[in-house]
Design an enzyme around this catalytic site. Structure first.
Site, PDB file in Angstrom:
ATOM      1  N   CYS A 135     -31.551  31.664 -33.638  1.00  0.00           N
ATOM      2  CA  CYS A 135     -31.090  31.145 -34.731  1.00  0.00           C
ATOM      3  C   CYS A 135     -32.193  30.038 -35.466  1.00  0.00           C
ATOM      4  CB  CYS A 135     -29.728  30.405 -34.405  1.00  0.00           C
ATOM      5  SG  CYS A 135     -28.432  31.432 -33.777  1.00  0.00           S
ATOM      6  N   CYS A 455     -29.777  24.640 -32.344  1.00  0.00           N
ATOM      7  CA  CYS A 455     -29.622  25.082 -31.023  1.00  0.00           C
ATOM      8  C   CYS A 455     -29.855  26.607 -31.273  1.00  0.00           C
ATOM      9  CB  CYS A 455     -28.165  25.292 -30.477  1.00  0.00           C
ATOM     10  SG  CYS A 455     -26.923  25.843 -31.540  1.00  0.00           S
TER      11      CYS A 455
END
Length: 471
Positions: A135, A455
């Site tokens: 991500c 994250c």
């Protein structure tokens, strides 16, 4: 670890009542907030090139399986690149390099950066490569661009990311793949018939992709649910934060603040001009949903999780000297950044907790110096768990080797134009959205410093400090 965290952090000061209060406060103040311009030092360093964000765009982020369903990833990436060219008026031959991020690769266009660049009309003499870091893939693309400029290799780099969840690679089973490869090598009819005769019904079962950790075999949603439980994050807190995200995103969209979104004419369909996942609900409706991962007692649901999204983003990053020479007025300086990694089993989604204090220290700043925060919202429970970890001296001392906590970002500065829960999360495209949003919010609100944190799968994370360009 889970029981220790639950015991130590359940009494964290961020309660459901406060969650409701910060949602209401953000709704009433965020969009019209005009932060007082503070007299702060610049983060420019002697002998180090100033690297600037000239502009950034993205396609509308759409729920997978909707209007983009018949496209391919490079189509979206190409649209973002063309949108950036149109927005900036940048001559195509002025770009020295192109870096793009992606997570779920389309096998036909594995180097999607190159295919999208050629499709967008960039010179075939402009190199392009693709990076992947879950991500934070487009974050990696941007910092790669910054590194190329800082090293004197380039003056102008386009970075971006694309994700296309409407059509993901679905493989044959391993046994079927081996049989098919052997068939391709078989030299006689008898050998081919023998191989065909060896195929069993079980060979035809496909291998479906999953958002799961290879090292632990656990899905990210399951991990998020465990993390929320470990930090004592309630279902109510998660639903309240998710509702806040959607309400703020809707207000930002209606107010015309999401100016990075470009119009995209989908072949054979209408022009798409806005994100379609922003859907403010009610607490009562959200409470009706059942747990999505840990059943029946989990707290992570479809309503308080980010959804599968199609979309692409692109940013133009240049040396300040080159940008000014070409007549551009940059939006922001890209300053210090860090990458972190930790235990992918119990701390999979705690990247912001680990990266935020590190990047602040590197920049010589404190949390109070930051005017704008943009954190990636994978799950509401993940955000709330990070906020509780950041507000815990015990966690900082026990797990991070720090003397004290970094503190919690003020909610009136935090994701005030919505986030991944509402705007959508095309895995590799989100990083550029975060950085562009920080730049726009700093301009709108009159702040000087912004902080991006996210994250990523693998127990990794990223944070970057962004400084507003003088107006």
């Amino acid at each position: 670890m889970a029981s220790m965290l639950l015991t130590s952090l359940r009494s964290s000061p961020l309660t459901s009542l406060q969650a409701a209060q910060f949602a209401a406060r953000s709704l009433s103040t965020s969009v019209h907030l005009q932060a007082q311009v503070k007299s702060k030092k610049t983060l420019a360093k002697p002998g180090v090139k100033n690297i600037v964000l000239v502009d950034g765009v993205r396609t509308p982020f759409l729920l997978s399986g909707t209007t983009y369903a018949d496209l391919m990833p490079h189509d979206l990436a190409r649209a973002a690149l063309q949108g950036l060219l149109n927005r900036t008026g940048l001559p195509k031959d002025a770009v020295d390099y192109i870096v793009y991020g992606t997570v779920i690769q389309e096998v036909k266009t594995s180097n999607v950066a190159r295919e999208a660049a050629l499709g967008a009309g960039f010179s075939d003499k402009t190199p392009a490569h693709t990076v992947t870091m879950a991500c934070i893939s487009s974050n990696q693309a941007m910092t790669t661009a910054a590194g190329l400029i800082a090293a004197g290799q380039c003056d102008a780099v386009v970075a971006g990311g694309v994700e296309f969840m409407s059509d993901v690679p679905i493989r044959h089973s391993r046994k079927m793949r081996k049989t098919m490869l052997s068939l391709n090598k078989a030299k006689t009819l008898g050998a081919r018939l023998s191989l065909l005769g060896s195929i069993r019904l079980a060979h035809l079962a496909p291998e479906l992709p999953a958002v799961a950790e290879f090292s632990t075999a656990e899905t990210m949603g399951h991990s998020a649910d465990r993390l929320a439980a470990a930090f004592g994050v309630t279902r109510l807190e998660q639903d309240e934060f998710a509702l806040r995200s959607h309400m703020l995103a809707k207000k930002a969209q209606d107010s015309g603040l999401l100016s990075d979104v470009i119009n995209f004419k989908v072949p054979g369909k209408d022009i798409v001009s806005k994100d379609n996942g922003i859907r403010p609900s009610t607490m009562e409706q959200m409470a009706k949903l059942k747990p999505a991962f840990i059943k029946p007692h989990g707290t992570v649901t479809a309503a308080n999780s980010s959804f599968l999204t199609d979309g692409a983003s692109a940013v133009l990053i240049m040396s300040e000297e080159k940008a000014l020479a070409m007549g551009y007025k940059p939006k922001a300086y890209l300053r210090d950044f860090v990458y972190v990694s930790q235990d992918p089993k119990d701390q999979l989604l705690l990247g912001p907790t680990y990266s935020t204090p590190k990047v602040l220290e590197r920049s010589g700043l404190t949390l109070d110096d930051i005017d704008v925060f943009e954190f990636h919202e994978a799950f509401a429970g993940q955000i709330m768990a990070n906020l509780k970890a950041m507000d815990s001296d015990w966690f900082a001392q026990t797990y991070m080797g720090r003397k004290s906590k970094v503190g919690v970002p003020p909610m009136e500065k935090f994701n005030t134009w919505g986030g991944s829960l509402s705007l959508g999360h095309p895995f590799a495209a989100t990083g550029c959205r975060l950085v562009t949003t920080v730049a726009h919010r700093l301009q709108k609100e009159g702040g000087q410093y912004g902080l991006v944190a996210a994250c990523a799968a693998g127990g990794q994370g990223h944070a970057m400090v962004i400084e507003a360009y003088p107006q």
